[in-house]
Design an enzyme around this catalytic site. Structure first.
Site, short mmCIF file in Angstrom:
data_model
loop_
_atom_site.label_atom_id
_atom_site.label_comp_id
_atom_site.label_asym_id
_atom_site.label_seq_id
_atom_site.Cartn_x
_atom_site.Cartn_y
_atom_site.Cartn_z
N GLU A 244 0.87 -1.17 0.00
CA GLU A 244 0.00 0.00 0.00
C GLU A 244 0.91 1.22 0.00
O GLU A 244 1.65 1.44 0.96
CB GLU A 244 -0.90 -0.02 1.23
N CYS A 281 -4.30 6.98 5.85
CA CYS A 281 -4.09 6.64 4.44
C CYS A 281 -5.34 6.91 3.61
O CYS A 281 -5.27 6.99 2.38
CB CYS A 281 -3.67 5.18 4.29
#
Length: 513
Positions: A244, A281
């Site tokens: 990620e 995030c």
């Protein structure tokens, strides 16, 4: 001589304590080989269930110390970290339930059929663990995406030993969490080396290159994640790298939605993009909203909400410097205004806080390639870009230039949310290719840990199509294998006709449970 690993207080920048030393290549090799030696013990499903539950218990038992260390190293606050610990232990127990259920094995049995031309052989398929998994801990979630987090929990659930490369922002927390996991292993009757923790940049590089490491999970920056991803692909035997890396998490507000509830949307956006000092995030970092009177109420509420947000401490000095530099560079672009100026916060005892801000620009400047493309890159911290569009075509042109994301959000009016062929359906279709999770009339911060969750998206959001949150995260650490015409006595229990383990499966095209 191995370099010391220090715990640092981000509120002051001062070293707190030395908690470890950086792992050498020999240390990494020993940890990986110890994990490989523990693979056979992890094959026992009941032992894995016991491990995950015992690990959760151990984390809770030492919760006070773990939360105190995490707050000292991240400045995230006791309330936030208490919730994160609960999420972390919840993940561990959820994966224990996933193992009990057994559906993750994907058992499919197709019996031989001689009536077909050509005859069909007997085929039986399920999933088996890959091997030792390298986990690279995240900075912004010292528990839920770090040593005891979802990557570790799902890998252990799959039957894969784990070696975690601790994040340098919270080494003391990592040591405490790693010790709790190892105690949980011992209580479950498993080797403690099913989980190991190593420190240091070089250790991370050695880990992804180790021939016995079978897969890797990473949460972090595009720069660091891409370097490891390339290293994983360049190995003599490439391995899956589930990374990620970065996400803008775009939001599109329709003109009708802005007219209907612009102030509400602006206030919600302010709360979402400043949550956790903008260090999620899933922070909404880019917003398309209508220009002119239709979007003014939204802008006013957003400006007021962000201006009222208290200055906060970022996770480390490097991130603070990058945030301040990133804001300055973006604000200097032609045509960019600052309804609320992000930057250094009001000086506290150490003067290390940052203030949240908003950058505004005409969306037309982003419809074609140019210097304003910088606004389409993530700026980690409490700032968002508000791009104001003149019409639907301009908004569509900008959407077409966005990179892959974890999330994409659309705010619709009540009328636009009705009907299969209207504006809402069209915009949902435009946003779906951009992200792994598409939201309607909500905010992306906050990721529910449920079986249906998808926390992953097109590159650079992630380097694979999988999720790192939710039950299906276990699939990253498994590979399918099929047996053809194998004698019944040689089949693993999971694939036998009498189903001794009571697993859900599909037999000759029909689901059984």
């Amino acid at each position: 001589m191995a370099e010391p690993v220090w715990s640092v207080d981000p509120r002051t920048g001062n070293q707190r304590e030395q908690v470890a030393t950086e792992a050498t290549a020999a240390d990494v090799d020993a940890a990986v080989r110890a994990g490989e030696a523990a693979r056979a013990a992890l094959a026992d499903r009941e032992a894995r269930i016991a491990l995950l539950r015992a690990a959760a218990d151990e984390l809770e038992a030492d919760g006070e110390r773990i939360i105190a260390a995490a707050d000292a190293e991240t400045a995230l606050g006791e309330t936030r970290l208490t919730g994160e610990l609960a999420r972390t232990t919840g993940q561990l127990r959820a994966f224990a339930r996933e193992i009990e259920d057994g559906a993750y094995l994907g058992v499919i049995i197709d019996h031989a059929d001689t009536s077909l031309t050509p005859p069909r052989p007997d085929l039986r398929r399920y999933r088996i663990p890959l091997g030792v998994v390298a986990v690279y801990a995240a900075s912004n979630f010292p528990l839920a995406f770090s040593v005891p987090g979802g990557d570790t929990a799902s890998a252990l659930a799959a039957g894969c030993p784990v070696v975690v490369k601790a994040h340098p922002d919270h080494p003391a927390t990592s040591e405490l969490a790693g010790a709790a996991l190892r105690r949980g292993a011992a209580k479950a009757g498993l080797p403690e080396d099913v989980v190991s923790v190593v420190h240091g940049f070089d250790a991370g590089v050695e880990l992804v290159k180790h021939p016995l490491v079978a897969a890797a999970g990473f949460t972090g920056s595009v720069h660091g994640g891409r370097a490891l991803f390339d290293a994983a692909a360049a190995r003599p035997v490439p391995i899956p790298f589930h990374g990620e890396l970065g996400s803008l998490n775009p939001v599109l507000v329709t003109e009708d939605a802005a007219r209907e509830r612009g102030a509400e949307i602006g206030a919600g956006l302010a709360g979402s993009m400043t949550m956790g000092t903008g260090q999620f995030c899933t922070k909404p970092g880019f917003v398309l909203a209508p220009a002119g009177e239709a979007g003014d109420a939204l802008l006013d509420a957003l400006t007021a909400g962000v201006a009222e947000a208290a200055p906060g401490v970022l996770l480390d000095g490097r991130m603070r410097d990058a945030f301040l530099a990133g804001v300055r560079e973006r604000a200097a672009l032609d045509g960019v205004t600052t309804p609320v100026a992000a930057g250094e916060g009001a000086a506290d005892g150490a003067g290390r806080t940052v203030a949240a801000g908003v950058l505004a620009v005409d969306a037309g400047r982003l419809a074609a390639e140019g210097p304003h493309d910088l606004l389409l890159e993530e700026c980690f911290g409490p700032v968002t870009v508000l791009a104001r569009y003149r019409d639907a075509d301009e908004a569509t042109a900008v959407l077409g230039r966005l990179p892959g994301n974890l999330t994409a959000t659309v705010h619709l009016s009540a009328a636009e949310g009705e009907g299969a062929g209207g504006t809402g359906a069209r915009l949902l279709a435009e946003l779906t290719p951009l992200a792994g999770r598409v939201l309607v009339n909500g905010w992306p911060t906050g990721v529910a840990v449920t079986p249906a969750q998808q926390h992953g998206g097109p590159y650079p959001a992630t380097t694979s199509t999988s999720t790192s949150v939710g039950a299906t995260a276990i699939e990253r650490w498994l590979r399918p294998v099929a047996y053809q015409n194998a004698p019944a006595a040689l089949l693993p229990p999971e694939l036998r006709d009498d189903n001794p383990l009571g697993l859900p499966r599909r037999v000759d095209g029909r689901h059984e449970s």
